[in-house]
Scaffold this motif. Structure first.
Motif, PDB file in Angstrom:
ATOM      1  N   VAL A 189       0.840  -1.192   0.000  1.00  0.00           N
ATOM      2  CA  VAL A 189       0.000   0.000   0.000  1.00  0.00           C
ATOM      3  C   VAL A 189       0.879   1.248   0.000  1.00  0.00           C
ATOM      4  O   VAL A 189       0.459   2.314  -0.477  1.00  0.00           O
ATOM      5  CB  VAL A 189      -0.962  -0.020   1.212  1.00  0.00           C
ATOM      6  CG1 VAL A 189      -0.219   0.213   2.505  1.00  0.00           C
ATOM      7  CG2 VAL A 189      -2.081   0.997   1.045  1.00  0.00           C
ATOM      8  N   LEU A 190       2.138   1.121   0.466  1.00  0.00           N
ATOM      9  CA  LEU A 190       3.083   2.231   0.411  1.00  0.00           C
ATOM     10  C   LEU A 190       3.618   2.454  -1.002  1.00  0.00           C
ATOM     11  O   LEU A 190       4.437   3.326  -1.225  1.00  0.00           O
ATOM     12  CB  LEU A 190       4.246   2.000   1.379  1.00  0.00           C
ATOM     13  CG  LEU A 190       3.905   2.174   2.857  1.00  0.00           C
ATOM     14  CD1 LEU A 190       5.072   1.754   3.738  1.00  0.00           C
ATOM     15  CD2 LEU A 190       3.510   3.621   3.153  1.00  0.00           C
ATOM     16  N   GLY A 191       3.148   1.663  -1.950  1.00  0.00           N
ATOM     17  CA  GLY A 191       3.397   1.938  -3.358  1.00  0.00           C
ATOM     18  C   GLY A 191       2.383   2.930  -3.909  1.00  0.00           C
ATOM     19  O   GLY A 191       2.505   3.367  -5.062  1.00  0.00           O
ATOM     20  N   TYR A 192       1.390   3.291  -3.102  1.00  0.00           N
ATOM     21  CA  TYR A 192       0.387   4.289  -3.484  1.00  0.00           C
ATOM     22  C   TYR A 192       0.666   5.655  -2.862  1.00  0.00           C
ATOM     23  O   TYR A 192       0.223   6.675  -3.364  1.00  0.00           O
ATOM     24  CB  TYR A 192      -1.007   3.848  -3.039  1.00  0.00           C
ATOM     25  CG  TYR A 192      -1.588   2.702  -3.811  1.00  0.00           C
ATOM     26  CD1 TYR A 192      -1.563   2.681  -5.208  1.00  0.00           C
ATOM     27  CD2 TYR A 192      -2.195   1.631  -3.157  1.00  0.00           C
ATOM     28  CE1 TYR A 192      -2.112   1.621  -5.909  1.00  0.00           C
ATOM     29  CE2 TYR A 192      -2.751   0.577  -3.857  1.00  0.00           C
ATOM     30  CZ  TYR A 192      -2.709   0.570  -5.233  1.00  0.00           C
ATOM     31  OH  TYR A 192      -3.255  -0.470  -5.926  1.00  0.00           O
ATOM     32  N   GLY A 276      -9.131 -11.592 -11.927  1.00  0.00           N
ATOM     33  CA  GLY A 276      -8.449 -11.025 -13.074  1.00  0.00           C
ATOM     34  C   GLY A 276      -8.054  -9.584 -12.888  1.00  0.00           C
ATOM     35  O   GLY A 276      -7.775  -8.864 -13.855  1.00  0.00           O
ATOM     36  N   ASP A 277      -8.010  -9.112 -11.627  1.00  0.00           N
ATOM     37  CA  ASP A 277      -7.623  -7.724 -11.360  1.00  0.00           C
ATOM     38  C   ASP A 277      -6.167  -7.497 -11.727  1.00  0.00           C
ATOM     39  O   ASP A 277      -5.319  -8.360 -11.489  1.00  0.00           O
ATOM     40  CB  ASP A 277      -7.819  -7.381  -9.879  1.00  0.00           C
ATOM     41  CG  ASP A 277      -9.286  -7.368  -9.463  1.00  0.00           C
ATOM     42  OD1 ASP A 277     -10.159  -7.407 -10.353  1.00  0.00           O
ATOM     43  OD2 ASP A 277      -9.551  -7.329  -8.251  1.00  0.00           O
ATOM     44  N   PHE A 278      -5.868  -6.324 -12.264  1.00  0.00           N
ATOM     45  CA  PHE A 278      -4.470  -5.942 -12.470  1.00  0.00           C
ATOM     46  C   PHE A 278      -3.884  -5.469 -11.142  1.00  0.00           C
ATOM     47  O   PHE A 278      -2.929  -6.052 -10.632  1.00  0.00           O
ATOM     48  CB  PHE A 278      -4.365  -4.853 -13.535  1.00  0.00           C
ATOM     49  CG  PHE A 278      -2.998  -4.219 -13.610  1.00  0.00           C
ATOM     50  CD1 PHE A 278      -1.852  -5.003 -13.653  1.00  0.00           C
ATOM     51  CD2 PHE A 278      -2.860  -2.843 -13.640  1.00  0.00           C
ATOM     52  CE1 PHE A 278      -0.583  -4.429 -13.710  1.00  0.00           C
ATOM     53  CE2 PHE A 278      -1.593  -2.253 -13.701  1.00  0.00           C
ATOM     54  CZ  PHE A 278      -0.464  -3.051 -13.731  1.00  0.00           C
ATOM     55  N   HIS A 279      -4.438  -4.432 -10.564  1.00  0.00           N
ATOM     56  CA  HIS A 279      -4.077  -4.027  -9.208  1.00  0.00           C
ATOM     57  C   HIS A 279      -4.927  -4.839  -8.245  1.00  0.00           C
ATOM     58  O   HIS A 279      -6.152  -4.703  -8.232  1.00  0.00           O
ATOM     59  CB  HIS A 279      -4.371  -2.535  -8.988  1.00  0.00           C
ATOM     60  CG  HIS A 279      -3.298  -1.629  -9.461  1.00  0.00           C
ATOM     61  ND1 HIS A 279      -2.888  -0.520  -8.759  1.00  0.00           N
ATOM     62  CD2 HIS A 279      -2.518  -1.658 -10.576  1.00  0.00           C
ATOM     63  CE1 HIS A 279      -1.931   0.118  -9.414  1.00  0.00           C
ATOM     64  NE2 HIS A 279      -1.688  -0.560 -10.527  1.00  0.00           N
ATOM     65  N   ILE A 280      -4.289  -5.671  -7.432  1.00  0.00           N
ATOM     66  CA  ILE A 280      -5.030  -6.500  -6.480  1.00  0.00           C
ATOM     67  C   ILE A 280      -4.932  -5.876  -5.098  1.00  0.00           C
ATOM     68  O   ILE A 280      -3.840  -5.695  -4.553  1.00  0.00           O
ATOM     69  CB  ILE A 280      -4.465  -7.932  -6.447  1.00  0.00           C
ATOM     70  CG1 ILE A 280      -4.595  -8.577  -7.835  1.00  0.00           C
ATOM     71  CG2 ILE A 280      -5.187  -8.773  -5.390  1.00  0.00           C
ATOM     72  CD1 ILE A 280      -3.915  -9.934  -7.938  1.00  0.00           C
ATOM     73  N   THR A 281      -6.072  -5.502  -4.539  1.00  0.00           N
ATOM     74  CA  THR A 281      -6.154  -4.968  -3.181  1.00  0.00           C
ATOM     75  C   THR A 281      -7.297  -5.680  -2.472  1.00  0.00           C
ATOM     76  O   THR A 281      -8.294  -6.032  -3.092  1.00  0.00           O
ATOM     77  CB  THR A 281      -6.395  -3.448  -3.181  1.00  0.00           C
ATOM     78  OG1 THR A 281      -7.494  -3.135  -4.064  1.00  0.00           O
ATOM     79  CG2 THR A 281      -5.165  -2.701  -3.653  1.00  0.00           C
ATOM     80  N   PHE A 289      -6.960   3.850  -1.460  1.00  0.00           N
ATOM     81  CA  PHE A 289      -5.747   4.408  -2.046  1.00  0.00           C
ATOM     82  C   PHE A 289      -5.600   3.996  -3.511  1.00  0.00           C
ATOM     83  O   PHE A 289      -5.152   4.783  -4.343  1.00  0.00           O
ATOM     84  CB  PHE A 289      -4.519   3.977  -1.245  1.00  0.00           C
ATOM     85  CG  PHE A 289      -4.260   4.820  -0.038  1.00  0.00           C
ATOM     86  CD1 PHE A 289      -3.830   6.130  -0.173  1.00  0.00           C
ATOM     87  CD2 PHE A 289      -4.452   4.323   1.243  1.00  0.00           C
ATOM     88  CE1 PHE A 289      -3.590   6.932   0.936  1.00  0.00           C
ATOM     89  CE2 PHE A 289      -4.222   5.119   2.364  1.00  0.00           C
ATOM     90  CZ  PHE A 289      -3.787   6.420   2.212  1.00  0.00           C
ATOM     91  N   ARG A 290      -5.958   2.761  -3.828  1.00  0.00           N
ATOM     92  CA  ARG A 290      -5.857   2.297  -5.221  1.00  0.00           C
ATOM     93  C   ARG A 290      -6.697   3.150  -6.147  1.00  0.00           C
ATOM     94  O   ARG A 290      -6.215   3.632  -7.185  1.00  0.00           O
ATOM     95  CB  ARG A 290      -6.286   0.837  -5.321  1.00  0.00           C
ATOM     96  CG  ARG A 290      -6.403   0.327  -6.768  1.00  0.00           C
ATOM     97  CD  ARG A 290      -6.779  -1.137  -6.819  1.00  0.00           C
ATOM     98  NE  ARG A 290      -8.055  -1.416  -6.192  1.00  0.00           N
ATOM     99  CZ  ARG A 290      -9.230  -1.265  -6.785  1.00  0.00           C
ATOM    100  NH1 ARG A 290      -9.296  -0.816  -8.038  1.00  0.00           N
ATOM    101  NH2 ARG A 290     -10.350  -1.575  -6.152  1.00  0.00           N
TER     102      ARG A 290
END
Length: 348
Positions: A189-192, A276-281, A289-290
């Motif tokens: 999540v710190l990539g956001y 099939g999500d690209f960003h998985i949260t 945040f995503r």
């Protein structure tokens, strides 16, 4: 009723409506998803290659995939930890034909990453893995003022480059062998967003996101799927280790956080792959945040839910940021005293 009361009433009503719509959307998505036309990824009989597979998320994911019939190769540096992890995989196998292997490699260079991947392909007749999971990584929190060139470079080595070199090895091999596999990055999540104390960690996680965004599009040329998982705090051995160097202020800010066990995180990652999500949260805060920082990334499995999460972020995140800033400023005096005791700050 004065204007302040009126504004608060409107805010509460808006939030209640958002929660209601989000609940309805979740129910509808849950009902519709099993009947989606998109084929669900089945790990049974597939070769899954996992870096950082001897502990934490990597090990939990390896066990989960083993229980679903996958052939699993785990890679890490510590041989003793690898052998302990391999015993857990053996206990989780569901049929005698599964190929479960452990490999001791340091993945810090392009050559080492390629050698590790090549070694894992040997028991499979040289066949390229069907899925590559890049779980290796490490966080060493601390104030930026205390960092050195060595620690900053090490931070990128232990986050971005560990993922990048293995991603390059996997890409080259998949393209060369015409394999239609998948590469799954692990960010955070710190990539956001960035937060105090993570100057050697968060930049690398942002960089991993940037690489995943680039490769998602580029690898369409080769029918290779790219996904990225961005979890909240995980209560893993790595988390316990990072707390040893984590500044008191950061511990204070994080004390109300709710994290995930590695097992729960592995389940969230797997379910996101199935969607099939690209960003998985897989938590509310990560979803907020995503969607608030989505840019040109694809929506998740429910556009409506993503729009609602984004609206929640628009309302809530400024309050969150101001609260964290307030805690940081409130710690200023104690921090300056700490720096003076370390000889970093000149004594007046």
């Amino acid at each position: 009723m004065d204007m302040l009361d009126f504004s608060l009433t409107i805010l509460v009503l808006v939030l209640l409506i958002l929660v209601l719509v989000l609940l309805i959307s979740t129910i509808v998505t849950t009902m519709v998803w099993p009947f989606s036309s998109r084929p669900r990824w089945n790990p049974g009989g597939r070769h899954c290659y996992i870096t950082g597979g001897s502990s934490g998320l990597g090990l939990s994911l390896a066990i989960l995939l083993t229980k679903r019939g996958a052939d699993v190769s785990i890679v890490a540096r510590n041989e003793a930890n690898l052998q302990k992890a391999l015993k857990q995989l053996e206990a989780a196998r569901i049929n005698p034909n599964q190929v479960l292997k452990a490999y001791s490699f340091s993945l810090g260079t392009q050559e080492a990453a390629a050698d590790a991947l090549d070694a894992a392909c040997v028991p499979h007749g040289g066949r390229t893995p069907d899925a590559v999971f890049l779980c290796a990584g490490k966080s060493t929190p601390g104030f930026f003022i205390e960092q050195t060139e060595e620690s900053m470079r090490k931070g990128m080595d232990e986050t971005y480059w560990l993922a990048a070199w293995s991603a390059m090895a996997a890409t080259k091999r998949m393209v060369h062998t015409r394999s239609k596999g998948k590469i799954v990055f692990i960010s955070s999540v710190l990539g956001y967003f960035g937060m105090i104390g993570y100057s050697t960690y968060s930049p690398g996680k942002h960089a991993i996101r940037g690489l995943a965004e680039t490769l998602r599009q580029e690898l369409l040329l080769y029918s290779v799927e790219v996904q990225i998982y961005l979890p909240v705090t995980m209560y893993s051995p790595g988390y316990e280790e990072e707390n040893k160097s984590k500044p008191e202020l950061v511990l204070k800010i994080e004390e109300s956080d709710s994290g995930l066990t590695p097992e729960k995180a592995a389940e969230g990652l797997y379910e996101g792959m199935q969607r099939g999500d690209f960003h998985i949260t897989d938590t509310l805060i990560a979803n907020v945040f995503r969607t608030s920082t989505r840019g040109a990334s694809p929506f998740g499995s429910s556009v409506l839910k993503d729009l609602l999460f984004s609206l929640i972020g628009t309302i809530a995140l400024p309050f969150w940021r101001k609260d964290v800033d307030r805690q940081v400023v409130g710690h200023r005096k104690a921090h300056l005293e700490y720096l003076a005791s370390k000889g970093i700050l000149a004594v007046e």
